[in-house]
Design an enzyme around this catalytic site. Structure first.
Site, mmCIF file in Angstrom:
data_model
loop_
_atom_site.group_PDB
_atom_site.id
_atom_site.type_symbol
_atom_site.label_atom_id
_atom_site.label_comp_id
_atom_site.label_asym_id
_atom_site.label_seq_id
_atom_site.Cartn_x
_atom_site.Cartn_y
_atom_site.Cartn_z
ATOM 1 N N THR A 184 0.864 -1.171 0.000
ATOM 2 C CA THR A 184 0.000 0.000 0.000
ATOM 3 C C THR A 184 0.905 1.226 0.000
ATOM 4 O O THR A 184 1.989 1.186 0.558
ATOM 5 C CB THR A 184 -0.773 0.019 1.327
ATOM 6 O OG1 THR A 184 -1.409 -1.214 1.510
ATOM 7 C CG2 THR A 184 -1.771 1.148 1.382
ATOM 8 N N VAL A 213 -12.491 -5.649 0.918
ATOM 9 C CA VAL A 213 -12.034 -4.288 1.214
ATOM 10 C C VAL A 213 -11.034 -4.371 2.363
ATOM 11 O O VAL A 213 -11.321 -5.007 3.386
ATOM 12 C CB VAL A 213 -13.217 -3.372 1.603
ATOM 13 C CG1 VAL A 213 -12.715 -1.968 1.935
ATOM 14 C CG2 VAL A 213 -14.245 -3.322 0.481
ATOM 15 N N GLY A 214 -9.870 -3.759 2.193
ATOM 16 C CA GLY A 214 -8.848 -3.789 3.239
ATOM 17 C C GLY A 214 -8.957 -2.578 4.156
ATOM 18 O O GLY A 214 -9.995 -1.914 4.235
ATOM 19 N N ASP A 215 -7.863 -2.282 4.824
ATOM 20 C CA ASP A 215 -7.851 -1.181 5.788
ATOM 21 C C ASP A 215 -7.754 0.196 5.134
ATOM 22 O O ASP A 215 -8.200 1.196 5.708
ATOM 23 C CB ASP A 215 -6.648 -1.327 6.730
ATOM 24 C CG ASP A 215 -5.333 -1.313 5.947
ATOM 25 O OD1 ASP A 215 -5.097 -2.268 5.192
ATOM 26 O OD2 ASP A 215 -4.573 -0.331 6.065
ATOM 27 N N GLY A 236 0.289 -2.855 5.279
ATOM 28 C CA GLY A 236 0.552 -4.211 5.745
ATOM 29 C C GLY A 236 -0.680 -5.071 5.570
ATOM 30 O O GLY A 236 -1.520 -4.818 4.687
HETATM 31 N N1 GLY Z 1 -3.011 -2.788 3.592
HETATM 32 C C1 GLY Z 1 -3.616 -2.994 2.355
HETATM 33 C C2 GLY Z 1 -4.635 -4.027 2.353
HETATM 34 O O1 GLY Z 1 -4.576 -4.961 3.138
HETATM 35 O O2 GLY Z 1 -5.534 -3.958 1.536
#
Ligand code: GLY
Length: 317
Positions: A184, A213-215, A236
């Protein structure tokens, strides 16, 4: 009573925290340093923190080294799906998009939602919004680089561990790291007016399910900005960051810790509470900088008025 010193402009940029292989480390370090210099150019010319974050993140979206925009990893269906967000510390305004496939700069789409009717749009709705705003679009294939096409084929053939945490792992007993970016990209900046902005963009984790969907687009998890406290952006393994609310946790520590301590405290807490694998960059409201990670490497660069050039993380941790 003495007046508090005026805010010091500063910027910090990351390009992912994971087991970045030796032969990709230079490109990561150079990429974040370039992005940091671009953001600093905005701040040094009295520009706004939001514009500085946009300068850094959009540059990294076009750099195929990183898992954002061009160079994004592929889903298990073999397409690119990206998330991005921006947060404005003046009023905790947030703009975010998730699971977008044809918007050339997911970050710009996120920014176009800042202070709009909705905080976040996803999928087809986000694509339609971007077109209505006149934002550039492209074919999904334009984001795909050869490295990721090969990884996808290897994954399909079962050559790459299915556990998404593998690439972030630092433990000698853990699964072997797979090659290629899981980085990211993100940036936090504070301008001369004391305004703080944070933002990020990502292709997510390789082999993710479509619709995951991530963070990165979730306020409190992937990013946080509040002029009264500070700002943070994370990178991460997104599922761990989400469960931890890592960006918010990191900024909360600024109430009684330095920026550097706040970063490490939040990473330690994440490690203990949810066995997460991640990195965080952080800026306090006085322009102090911090970062922390529990992965083998993290690409980081920062710049403020005291430095002649952007500082970039060294060859070793
Ligand atoms: N940190 C990016 C994701 O896990 O989507």
């Amino acid at each position: 009573m003495d007046k508090p010193p005026p805010p010091r402009p500063a910027v910090i940029v990351h390009g992912g925290a994971w087991a970045i292989p030796d032969d990709e480390w230079k490109a990561h370090r150079e990429g974040v340093a370039r992005a940091c210099a671009a953001a600093w150019g905005v701040l040094a010319a009295n520009g706004a923190a939001l514009d500085a974050v946009e300068a850094a993140v959009t540059l990294l979206e076009e750099d195929p080294t990183f898992d954002a925009g061009v160079g994004s990893v592929l889903t298990r269906d073999g397409v690119v799906e990206m998330d991005a967000a921006v947060m404005d510390g003046r009023d905790r305004g947030v703009g975010a998009v998730a699971c977008v496939r044809t918007i050339r700069s997911p970050f710009r789409a996120a920014r176009s939602l800042l202070h709009a009717e909705h905080v976040m749009l996803m999928g087809e709705g986000a694509e339609r919004w971007a077109r209505e705003q006149g934002l550039a679009t492209c074919d999904n294939a334009d984001f795909v680089v050869e490295r990721e096409r090969r990884r996808f084929e290897a994954m399909r053939a079962g050559a790459v561990p299915a556990d998404p945490r593998a690439a972030f792992d630092r433990r000698p007993s853990g699964p072997p790291p797979t090659r290629g970016p899981r980085g990211t990209v993100g940036c936090v900046a504070i301008d001369r007016g004391g305004n703080i902005a944070a933002g990020g963009s990502t292709g997510g984790t390789p082999g993710k399910r479509s619709g995951r969907v991530g963070d990165t687009p979730i306020p409190g998890a992937g990013l946080w900005a509040d002029n009264r406290e500070g700002g943070a952006a994370c990178t991460g393994w997104g599922e761990g960051i989400l469960r931890m609310g890592l960006a918010r946790t990191a900024v909360s520590h600024l109430r009684d810790a330095s920026a550097q301590d706040a970063a490490w405290l939040s990473i330690r807490e994440m490690d203990a509470r949810v066995s997460g694998l991640a990195g965080v960059i952080i800026l306090s409201r006085d322009g102090s900088i911090g970062f922390g990670f529990n992965t083998p490497r993290m690409a980081v660069s920062y710049m403020d008025g005291e430095l002649a050039d952007p500082w970039v993380i060294g060859n070793d941790r």
